[in-house]
Scaffold this motif. Structure first.
Motif, PDB file in Angstrom:
ATOM      1  N   VAL A   1       5.252   8.997   4.113  1.00  0.00           N
ATOM      2  CA  VAL A   1       5.356   8.703   2.681  1.00  0.00           C
ATOM      3  C   VAL A   1       6.450   9.575   2.056  1.00  0.00           C
ATOM      4  O   VAL A   1       7.258   9.099   1.250  1.00  0.00           O
ATOM      5  N   LEU A   2       6.505  10.840   2.470  1.00  0.00           N
ATOM      6  CA  LEU A   2       7.547  11.721   1.944  1.00  0.00           C
ATOM      7  C   LEU A   2       8.923  11.172   2.307  1.00  0.00           C
ATOM      8  O   LEU A   2       9.856  11.185   1.503  1.00  0.00           O
ATOM      9  N   CYS A   3       9.027  10.662   3.525  1.00  0.00           N
ATOM     10  CA  CYS A   3      10.293  10.116   3.998  1.00  0.00           C
ATOM     11  C   CYS A   3      10.714   8.932   3.123  1.00  0.00           C
ATOM     12  O   CYS A   3      11.894   8.766   2.813  1.00  0.00           O
ATOM     13  N   MET A   4       9.736   8.106   2.730  1.00  0.00           N
ATOM     14  CA  MET A   4      10.042   6.966   1.856  1.00  0.00           C
ATOM     15  C   MET A   4      10.597   7.438   0.526  1.00  0.00           C
ATOM     16  O   MET A   4      11.572   6.893   0.004  1.00  0.00           O
TER      17      MET A   4
ATOM     18  N   ARG B   1      11.928   3.203  -8.488  1.00  0.00           N
ATOM     19  CA  ARG B   1      12.326   1.985  -7.768  1.00  0.00           C
ATOM     20  C   ARG B   1      12.782   2.314  -6.360  1.00  0.00           C
ATOM     21  O   ARG B   1      12.558   1.549  -5.429  1.00  0.00           O
ATOM     22  N   GLY B   2      13.435   3.467  -6.234  1.00  0.00           N
ATOM     23  CA  GLY B   2      13.856   3.898  -4.906  1.00  0.00           C
ATOM     24  C   GLY B   2      12.662   4.047  -3.980  1.00  0.00           C
ATOM     25  O   GLY B   2      12.717   3.665  -2.811  1.00  0.00           O
ATOM     26  N   ALA B   3      11.554   4.566  -4.520  1.00  0.00           N
ATOM     27  CA  ALA B   3      10.350   4.730  -3.698  1.00  0.00           C
ATOM     28  C   ALA B   3       9.875   3.374  -3.187  1.00  0.00           C
ATOM     29  O   ALA B   3       9.435   3.241  -2.047  1.00  0.00           O
ATOM     30  N   LEU B   4       9.978   2.348  -4.037  1.00  0.00           N
ATOM     31  CA  LEU B   4       9.563   1.003  -3.616  1.00  0.00           C
ATOM     32  C   LEU B   4      10.456   0.515  -2.471  1.00  0.00           C
ATOM     33  O   LEU B   4       9.962   0.033  -1.450  1.00  0.00           O
ATOM     34  N   VAL B   5      11.765   0.658  -2.659  1.00  0.00           N
ATOM     35  CA  VAL B   5      12.695   0.196  -1.626  1.00  0.00           C
ATOM     36  C   VAL B   5      12.486   1.008  -0.346  1.00  0.00           C
ATOM     37  O   VAL B   5      12.467   0.466   0.762  1.00  0.00           O
TER      38      VAL B   5
ATOM     39  N   VAL C   1       0.848  -1.198   0.000  1.00  0.00           N
ATOM     40  CA  VAL C   1       0.000   0.000   0.000  1.00  0.00           C
ATOM     41  C   VAL C   1       0.883   1.247   0.000  1.00  0.00           C
ATOM     42  O   VAL C   1       0.659   2.196  -0.759  1.00  0.00           O
ATOM     43  N   TYR C   2       1.908   1.228   0.841  1.00  0.00           N
ATOM     44  CA  TYR C   2       2.795   2.388   0.906  1.00  0.00           C
ATOM     45  C   TYR C   2       3.632   2.543  -0.354  1.00  0.00           C
ATOM     46  O   TYR C   2       4.012   3.650  -0.713  1.00  0.00           O
ATOM     47  N   MET C   3       3.918   1.426  -1.008  1.00  0.00           N
ATOM     48  CA  MET C   3       4.636   1.524  -2.279  1.00  0.00           C
ATOM     49  C   MET C   3       3.806   2.317  -3.283  1.00  0.00           C
ATOM     50  O   MET C   3       4.324   3.190  -3.992  1.00  0.00           O
ATOM     51  N   VAL C   4       2.508   2.017  -3.332  1.00  0.00           N
ATOM     52  CA  VAL C   4       1.632   2.751  -4.241  1.00  0.00           C
ATOM     53  C   VAL C   4       1.606   4.220  -3.850  1.00  0.00           C
ATOM     54  O   VAL C   4       1.743   5.114  -4.700  1.00  0.00           O
ATOM     55  N   LEU C   5       1.468   4.479  -2.542  1.00  0.00           N
ATOM     56  CA  LEU C   5       1.446   5.866  -2.082  1.00  0.00           C
ATOM     57  C   LEU C   5       2.741   6.579  -2.450  1.00  0.00           C
ATOM     58  O   LEU C   5       2.725   7.701  -2.956  1.00  0.00           O
TER      59      LEU C   5
ATOM     60  N   ASN D   1       5.689  10.590  -5.297  1.00  0.00           N
ATOM     61  CA  ASN D   1       6.949  10.844  -5.994  1.00  0.00           C
ATOM     62  C   ASN D   1       6.781  11.772  -7.200  1.00  0.00           C
ATOM     63  O   ASN D   1       7.669  12.548  -7.525  1.00  0.00           O
ATOM     64  N   ILE D   2       5.618  11.694  -7.848  1.00  0.00           N
ATOM     65  CA  ILE D   2       5.399  12.531  -9.032  1.00  0.00           C
ATOM     66  C   ILE D   2       5.627  14.009  -8.712  1.00  0.00           C
ATOM     67  O   ILE D   2       6.262  14.719  -9.485  1.00  0.00           O
ATOM     68  N   LEU D   3       5.116  14.456  -7.550  1.00  0.00           N
ATOM     69  CA  LEU D   3       5.191  15.898  -7.294  1.00  0.00           C
ATOM     70  C   LEU D   3       6.582  16.368  -6.872  1.00  0.00           C
ATOM     71  O   LEU D   3       7.227  17.088  -7.617  1.00  0.00           O
ATOM     72  N   PRO D   4       7.083  15.936  -5.684  1.00  0.00           N
ATOM     73  CA  PRO D   4       8.419  16.414  -5.356  1.00  0.00           C
ATOM     74  C   PRO D   4       9.496  15.802  -6.237  1.00  0.00           C
ATOM     75  O   PRO D   4      10.512  16.428  -6.513  1.00  0.00           O
ATOM     76  N   GLY D   5       9.278  14.568  -6.675  1.00  0.00           N
ATOM     77  CA  GLY D   5      10.310  13.874  -7.432  1.00  0.00           C
ATOM     78  C   GLY D   5      10.422  14.341  -8.862  1.00  0.00           C
ATOM     79  O   GLY D   5      11.483  14.733  -9.322  1.00  0.00           O
TER      80      GLY D   5
END
Lengths: 348, 294
Positions: free
Chosen positions: A259-262, A272-276, A38-42, A47-51
């Motif tokens: 989520v931002l921390c992830m 992929r980094g967001a997933l990890v 669930v958090y991976m999806v989040l 990630n789209i916005l800050p990333g």
């Protein structure tokens, strides 16, 4: 080396696919794994916005909450199917995203961060106080689990049976979450490499230069916001039908922060980094939740670690822990070459 | 009833104003939203508690807490923000949030997560007694003290900013950092001074709130910080008189909103004000129009 990494990836995937079928599977571990997904999806959504666009969104959890309550209320009152709810929840999240984004995306970065933050707090206040709709702090219990009704297929095949499968326990949710992560991941990697993704990256790197190259800043930012909030709502809809209980407490600012921390841990803009990052932080959270009370500390203090992680990463590894992984998601050789040249110029 | 609400709102507003000047000054010199400022406010209250429990008299404890908070503010800048001056804005913002969460949880570890009362025996007994009573309005001594301290600090701050050399340097920095450093201003020292000044005022606000409501808890800086930030935005971020005005207006709006419109949405007033001001009048009541620096 490259081949080894590749086979390790497939091995991990195979292990993840097989785990719920193993006799030694554990319900708690399965639960945590679903939570991670669930958090991976989040994280991919945020990630789209800050990333990608360089816009700090501090209110992401508000859209997660909107998705969850949309799903929860539609289930409770209209007993609607999950498969119908998903698009509705996503659209509702994206709608609120556009409503909030359209007037605010013209703002300077910091102001945008603050407005999103204020919005998500207003969402929580609304959910807490509009008792007629949301039952307030009591939350909504007894949401029906997901069921898959393919009786239509049976009729189509001329079988006179009811083909209905109700999700029970963690295993079906586990596989559904996997499908969800895979789909969002696929969409994200394709988008990153598309015209849309390149426009976002251009906005992040230099808005003025992007505008002078004909990128419509406002339109692309609104699209980014709509996609991001839609994904947040998707995760929320899944959450509602998975935990079968939602309350306003689940959508407080801490969740946005987590989520931002992830995303930061995995490297801003690194899918992929967001997933990890999600896997690491949720696992860390579970460990700390058990370990901290043993040290005589309240379990909430695990956020101390999260705060520290963010500060240290920003200071010493601003591109996240997994920079090598980041490069590989971009497939266009043109962009790769350009990036390499920019990097070379920066170091020179 | 209305008069009493106005009195209470004004008290609250002065507290917000004291915190808001810290946000606005830091934003003025380095264009950073210092999210950890709310935590400095919280630390002010808890440090006073600790100093009192060491047996120090109240005035000394308050003074030491202010100094300690100022030192923490300066350290915060040196450790967390200074290395990121040249980095993208996003990095500094994320660091600020990280520091805020870190300090909040540190306080939870040190002092525990449960609310604590302000030590009664340290306060003179007359504080909670009514000082002035008009027909149906009561002003307590505590409120009078808040008025006096807040006004004194604000006048002092204005004198520092407008009349002293370091104040002139702060204003120069806010206008153009490069030009200021070319004029021989030690940029980092002035930024440190700004953090110290803002933190001391925020800490004082925290101390007075914990006396006024007779409670303190590690997460108290979160909401107060957000509201004070809303006040700073309302007044025009970067403008010190604006932050003071914004604080008072917000405090009164919040109290009236809670009293006459809807009390569950009390905290929503700050968020709504913040969002509306940012959308419709980003320069605030007294601020200059801001443009994004490329």
């Amino acid at each position: 080396m490259r081949g080894a990494a590749q086979s390790l990836k497939y091995l991990l995937l195979a292990a993840a696919l097989a785990y719920p079928l193993m006799p030694f599977r554990d319900v708690y571990v399965l639960h945590v794994l679903v939570l991670i997904m669930v958090y991976m999806v989040l994280a991919m959504g945020l990630n789209i916005l800050p990333g990608f666009c360089g816009l700090l969104d501090l209110g992401f959890v508000g859209f997660y909450g909107i998705g969850a309550y949309t799903a929860g209320l539609l289930t409770i009152h209209y007993n609607m199917s999950f498969w119908l709810i998903v698009p509705l929840a996503v659209l509702n999240g994206a709608l609120f995203g556009v409503l909030l984004g359209a007037p605010t995306l013209r703002l300077v970065g910091d102001y945008f961060a603050i407005v999103t933050f204020g919005f998500s707090e207003l969402v929580v206040l609304f959910l807490t106080n509009e008792i007629w709709l949301t039952r307030g702090p009591l939350g909504i219990p007894g949401i029906a689990p997901i069921s898959l009704d393919v009786t239509w297929l049976a009729t189509l095949l001329g079988v006179d049976e009811r083909w209905r499968y109700a999700f029970r326990g963690e295993v079906p949710y586990y596989y559904l979450a996997m499908v969800m992560v895979a789909l969002v991941f696929l969409v994200m990697t394709r988008v990153e490499d598309s015209r849309l993704g390149r426009a976002w990256l251009a906005i992040r790197e230099d808005p003025m230069a992007a505008a002078s190259c004909g990128v419509n800043l406002f339109a692309y930012k609104v699209i980014a916001f709509a996609v991001s909030t839609g994904i947040g709502a998707l995760a929320g809809a899944f959450l509602a039908r998975w935990t079968l209980f939602i309350s306003p407490d689940m959508f407080k600012f801490w969740e946005s922060f987590l989520v931002l921390c992830m995303v930061v841990l995995g490297g801003l803009g690194n899918i992929r980094g967001a997933l990890v990052g999600s896997a690491i932080l949720i696992a860390l959270g579970e460990v700390l939740r058990v370990a901290l009370p043993k040290l005589g500390l309240p379990a909430e203090t695990r956020f101390l670690a999260y705060g520290l992680i963010m500060v240290v990463i920003m200071r010493f590894r601003p591109h996240g822990l997994f920079t090598q992984v980041a490069e590989s998601t971009m497939q266009s050789s043109l962009i790769k070459d350009l990036r390499a040249r920019i990097a070379a110029r920066r170091t020179a | 009833m209305l008069e009493q609400q106005l009195v209470n709102g004004f008290t609250l507003g002065l507290i917000y104003a004291l915190i808001a000047v810290g946000y606005t000054m830091v934003y003025g010199v380095i264009e950073l939203i210092n999210f950890a400022h709310g935590e400095i406010y919280m630390l002010g209250a808890f440090l006073t508690l600790s100093f009192i429990s060491m047996g120090l008299p109240l005035p000394l404890a308050v003074l030491l807490a202010m100094l300690a908070a100022a030192a923490i503010g300066v350290l915060l800048d040196i450790i967390a923000y200074r290395p990121l001056r040249e980095a993208p804005r996003l990095a500094a913002l994320i660091t600020a949030i990280g520091m805020s969460i870190f300090l909040q949880n540190l306080a939870m570890i040190i002092w525990g997560s449960r609310p604590m009362p302000f030590p009664k025996q340290a306060l003179p007994a007359f504080f909670s007694e009514p000082a002035l009573t008009f027909s149906d309005v009561t002003i307590s001594w505590m409120q009078i003290i808040i008025y006096a301290v807040a006004l004194l600090l604000m006048v002092g701050l204005n004198l520092i900013i407008t009349r002293t050399r370091v104040g002139t340097a702060m204003r120069a920095l806010a206008q153009n950092q490069t030009a200021a450093s070319l004029m021989g201003i030690n940029v980092n020292r002035v930024i440190s001074f700004t953090f110290a000044l803002g933190s001391a005022m925020g800490a004082m606000a925290g101390i007075m709130v914990s006396m006024y409501y007779n409670t303190m808890y590690p997460t108290m800086g979160y909401l107060a910080g957000v509201k004070a930030f809303a006040a700073a935005v309302l007044g025009g971020i970067g403008s010190v008189p604006g932050a003071m005005l914004g604080g008072v207006v917000l405090g009164i709006a919040e109290t009236l909103g809670a009293g006459y419109v809807s009390s569950p949405y009390r905290d929503g007033v700050a968020y709504a004000v913040m969002i509306l001001v940012i959308i419709f009048r980003p320069s605030g009541l007294l601020g200059r129009a801001v443009t994004e620096k490329a």
